[in-house]
Design a protein around this motif. Structure first.
Motif, PDB file in Angstrom:
ATOM      1  N   LEU A  39      11.059  53.755   4.471  1.00 32.16           N
ATOM      2  CA  LEU A  39       9.883  54.249   3.761  1.00 32.16           C
ATOM      3  C   LEU A  39       8.685  54.242   4.697  1.00 32.16           C
ATOM      4  CD1 LEU A  39      10.198  52.370   0.371  1.00 32.16           C
ATOM      5  CD2 LEU A  39      10.774  54.733   0.856  1.00 32.16           C
ATOM      6  N   PHE A  40       8.669  53.265   5.608  1.00 37.94           N
ATOM      7  CA  PHE A  40       7.526  53.092   6.488  1.00 37.94           C
ATOM      8  C   PHE A  40       7.973  52.820   7.913  1.00 37.94           C
ATOM      9  CE2 PHE A  40       6.119  51.836   2.281  1.00 37.94           C
ATOM     10  CZ  PHE A  40       4.978  52.589   2.143  1.00 37.94           C
ATOM     11  N   ALA A  41       8.983  53.520   8.423  1.00 39.89           N
ATOM     12  CA  ALA A  41       9.467  53.255   9.767  1.00 39.89           C
ATOM     13  C   ALA A  41       8.360  53.500  10.777  1.00 39.89           C
ATOM     14  CB  ALA A  41      10.645  54.176  10.088  1.00 39.89           C
ATOM     15  N   GLY A  42       8.190  52.558  11.674  1.00 37.78           N
ATOM     16  CA  GLY A  42       7.198  52.699  12.729  1.00 37.78           C
ATOM     17  C   GLY A  42       5.776  52.548  12.268  1.00 37.78           C
ATOM     18  N   PHE A  43       5.580  52.162  11.012  1.00 35.47           N
ATOM     19  CA  PHE A  43       4.216  52.042  10.499  1.00 35.47           C
ATOM     20  C   PHE A  43       3.579  50.776  11.051  1.00 35.47           C
ATOM     21  CE2 PHE A  43       1.212  50.298   7.496  1.00 35.47           C
ATOM     22  CZ  PHE A  43       0.419  51.381   7.208  1.00 35.47           C
ATOM     23  N   SER A  44       2.439  50.911  11.671  1.00 32.92           N
ATOM     24  CA  SER A  44       1.709  49.735  12.122  1.00 32.92           C
ATOM     25  C   SER A  44       0.237  50.094  12.236  1.00 32.92           C
ATOM     26  CB  SER A  44       2.239  49.238  13.478  1.00 32.92           C
ATOM     27  OG  SER A  44       2.041  50.225  14.451  1.00 32.92           O
ATOM     28  N   LEU A  45      -0.576  49.090  12.155  1.00 33.88           N
ATOM     29  CA  LEU A  45      -2.012  49.310  12.243  1.00 33.88           C
ATOM     30  C   LEU A  45      -2.559  48.580  13.458  1.00 33.88           C
ATOM     31  CD1 LEU A  45      -3.032  48.749   8.518  1.00 33.88           C
ATOM     32  CD2 LEU A  45      -2.706  50.917   9.679  1.00 33.88           C
ATOM     33  N   GLY A  46      -3.531  49.191  14.100  1.00 38.07           N
ATOM     34  CA  GLY A  46      -4.180  48.530  15.219  1.00 38.07           C
ATOM     35  C   GLY A  46      -5.051  47.400  14.715  1.00 38.07           C
ATOM     36  N   GLU A  47      -5.401  46.497  15.603  1.00 36.91           N
ATOM     37  CA  GLU A  47      -6.212  45.347  15.217  1.00 36.91           C
ATOM     38  C   GLU A  47      -7.539  45.774  14.596  1.00 36.91           C
ATOM     39  OE1 GLU A  47      -5.473  42.112  15.199  1.00 36.91           O
ATOM     40  OE2 GLU A  47      -3.470  42.661  15.833  1.00 36.91           O
ATOM     41  N   GLU A  48      -8.094  46.898  15.097  1.00 41.43           N
ATOM     42  CA  GLU A  48      -9.394  47.321  14.580  1.00 41.43           C
ATOM     43  C   GLU A  48      -9.307  47.821  13.147  1.00 41.43           C
ATOM     44  OE1 GLU A  48      -7.258  50.776  16.183  1.00 41.43           O
ATOM     45  OE2 GLU A  48      -7.709  48.777  16.957  1.00 41.43           O
ATOM     46  N   GLU A  49      -8.086  48.166  12.678  1.00 38.09           N
ATOM     47  CA  GLU A  49      -7.931  48.668  11.319  1.00 38.09           C
ATOM     48  C   GLU A  49      -7.658  47.548  10.331  1.00 38.09           C
ATOM     49  OE1 GLU A  49      -5.522  52.338  11.045  1.00 38.09           O
ATOM     50  OE2 GLU A  49      -5.259  52.018  13.178  1.00 38.09           O
ATOM     51  N   LYS A  50      -7.394  46.318  10.792  1.00 40.43           N
ATOM     52  CA  LYS A  50      -7.105  45.214   9.908  1.00 40.43           C
ATOM     53  C   LYS A  50      -8.398  44.565   9.443  1.00 40.43           C
ATOM     54  CE  LYS A  50      -2.657  44.368  12.071  1.00 40.43           C
ATOM     55  NZ  LYS A  50      -1.791  43.417  12.750  1.00 40.43           N
ATOM     56  N   PRO A  51      -8.405  44.032   8.220  1.00 39.06           N
ATOM     57  CA  PRO A  51      -9.641  43.441   7.714  1.00 39.06           C
ATOM     58  C   PRO A  51     -10.004  42.207   8.504  1.00 39.06           C
ATOM     59  CG  PRO A  51      -7.812  42.925   6.266  1.00 39.06           C
ATOM     60  CD  PRO A  51      -7.287  43.877   7.298  1.00 39.06           C
ATOM     61  N   ALA A  52     -11.250  42.082   8.890  1.00 42.31           N
ATOM     62  CA  ALA A  52     -11.696  40.921   9.644  1.00 42.31           C
ATOM     63  C   ALA A  52     -11.755  39.735   8.693  1.00 42.31           C
ATOM     64  CB  ALA A  52     -13.051  41.191  10.264  1.00 42.31           C
ATOM     65  N   ALA A  53     -10.682  38.989   8.621  1.00 42.61           N
ATOM     66  CA  ALA A  53     -10.566  37.815   7.767  1.00 42.61           C
ATOM     67  C   ALA A  53     -10.779  38.130   6.303  1.00 42.61           C
ATOM     68  CB  ALA A  53     -11.543  36.737   8.214  1.00 42.61           C
ATOM     69  N   ALA A  54     -10.434  39.307   5.876  1.00 47.81           N
ATOM     70  CA  ALA A  54     -10.514  39.781   4.485  1.00 47.81           C
ATOM     71  C   ALA A  54     -11.644  39.171   3.697  1.00 47.81           C
ATOM     72  CB  ALA A  54      -9.205  39.518   3.781  1.00 47.81           C
ATOM     73  N   ASP A  86       2.727  42.415  10.410  1.00 51.41           N
ATOM     74  CA  ASP A  86       2.586  42.236  11.858  1.00 51.41           C
ATOM     75  C   ASP A  86       3.847  42.642  12.621  1.00 51.41           C
ATOM     76  OD1 ASP A  86      -0.008  41.335  11.640  1.00 51.41           O
ATOM     77  OD2 ASP A  86       0.503  39.211  11.795  1.00 51.41           O
ATOM     78  N   TRP A  87       5.008  42.538  11.972  1.00 51.21           N
ATOM     79  CA  TRP A  87       6.285  42.881  12.618  1.00 51.21           C
ATOM     80  C   TRP A  87       6.663  44.351  12.439  1.00 51.21           C
ATOM     81  CZ3 TRP A  87       9.907  40.123  15.522  1.00 51.21           C
ATOM     82  CH2 TRP A  87       9.587  38.778  15.762  1.00 51.21           C
ATOM     83  N   MET A  88       5.972  45.059  11.557  1.00 45.99           N
ATOM     84  CA  MET A  88       6.334  46.454  11.283  1.00 45.99           C
ATOM     85  C   MET A  88       6.331  47.286  12.565  1.00 45.99           C
ATOM     86  SD  MET A  88       6.962  46.989   8.034  1.00 45.99           S
ATOM     87  CE  MET A  88       6.467  48.594   7.468  1.00 45.99           C
ATOM     88  N   GLY A  89       7.371  48.103  12.710  1.00 48.44           N
ATOM     89  CA  GLY A  89       7.468  48.976  13.870  1.00 48.44           C
ATOM     90  C   GLY A  89       8.142  48.350  15.072  1.00 48.44           C
ATOM     91  N   THR A  90       8.462  47.040  15.002  1.00 46.00           N
ATOM     92  CA  THR A  90       9.176  46.402  16.109  1.00 46.00           C
ATOM     93  C   THR A  90      10.539  47.080  16.249  1.00 46.00           C
ATOM     94  OG1 THR A  90       8.093  44.280  15.704  1.00 46.00           O
ATOM     95  CG2 THR A  90      10.157  44.230  16.957  1.00 46.00           C
ATOM     96  N   PRO A  91      10.923  47.490  17.451  1.00 44.77           N
ATOM     97  CA  PRO A  91      12.206  48.190  17.606  1.00 44.77           C
ATOM     98  C   PRO A  91      13.405  47.274  17.370  1.00 44.77           C
ATOM     99  CG  PRO A  91      11.203  47.797  19.750  1.00 44.77           C
ATOM    100  CD  PRO A  91      10.191  47.385  18.717  1.00 44.77           C
ATOM    101  N   TYR A  92      14.527  47.873  17.029  1.00 47.54           N
ATOM    102  CA  TYR A  92      15.765  47.114  16.836  1.00 47.54           C
ATOM    103  C   TYR A  92      16.359  46.761  18.195  1.00 47.54           C
ATOM    104  CZ  TYR A  92      20.416  45.750  15.332  1.00 47.54           C
ATOM    105  OH  TYR A  92      21.571  45.038  15.118  1.00 47.54           O
ATOM    106  N   ARG A  93      16.771  45.516  18.325  1.00 47.30           N
ATOM    107  CA  ARG A  93      17.485  45.109  19.533  1.00 47.30           C
ATOM    108  C   ARG A  93      18.494  44.033  19.149  1.00 47.30           C
ATOM    109  NH1 ARG A  93      13.643  43.911  23.952  1.00 47.30           N
ATOM    110  NH2 ARG A  93      13.598  46.179  24.059  1.00 47.30           N
TER     111      ARG A  93
END
Length: 199
Positions: A39-54, A86-93
């Protein structure tokens, strides 16, 4: 600058050209399971898009719910939700459990260690033998979901149940993602759910 409008159009054209040249092409023929499973493969957000301590718990729940595609009741474990995101988008290995690459059981063991401080068995089969089995209708956020390819077959895959019928896992055709148990592939191969004692 003789014609500012012309310069703006040229800049926009270059930006669009760059975007389309760097957009990956679909390879659905080589990875049908990934196309169906994620549903969300490869979905990730950069640090600047995350809420600063919500700013508030409500803002944090809104953020995680939107990012993971969940309808949250404001009672879920935000540490679990944040860690999964935080783990979203990590490749399979295969055989690995780091953010440069992880398999399904590696992902689950790392998340449980980070969120609950619990060290789980490393394989999905070992995990299954050490959890309290729960009915599919009684699953809660943080439960483990196990899959096998038919009666009598060994367990081959594990993920972490979130809610709304969705779970986080590392798929061999897409890495860490959120998928739905109602998708045909996972519905067909779902075997059981289990709860890890967290206290």
């Amino acid at each position: 600058m003789k014609n500012p409008l012309l310069y703006c159009l040229a800049a926009a054209s270059m930006a669009l050209s760059f975007f389309f040249e760097h957009t990956p092409s679909a390879t659905t023929a080589s990875a049908p399971v990934a196309a169906e499973a994620s549903l969300f493969a490869g979905f990730s957000l950069g640090e600047e898009e995350k809420p600063a301590a919500a700013a508030s718990d409500s803002a944090a729940y809104d953020y995680y719910g939107q990012a993971l595609g969940l309808h949250l009741a404001r009672t879920e474990n935000t540490t679990l939700l944040r860690t999964v995101l935080d783990w979203m988008g990590t490749p399979y290995r295969y055989g690995s459990n780091s953010k440069s690459g992880t398999d399904c059981s590696g992902f689950v063991t790392r998340v449980f260690k980070e969120v609950y401080g619990i060290t789980l068995q490393r394989s999905s089969r070992s995990m299954f033998s050490s959890v309290k089995h729960v009915a599919k209708t009684e699953m809660e956020t943080g439960d483990l979901v196990f899959f096998r390819r038919g009666p009598g077959q060994p367990i081959y895959h594990v993920g972490i149940y979130l809610k709304d019928g969705k779970f986080a896992h590392s798929a061999c055709n897409g890495g860490v993602m959120v998928s739905s148990l109602s998708q045909a592939y996972y519905q067909r191969n779902f075997y059981a759910a289990g709860r890890v004692a967290t206290n």
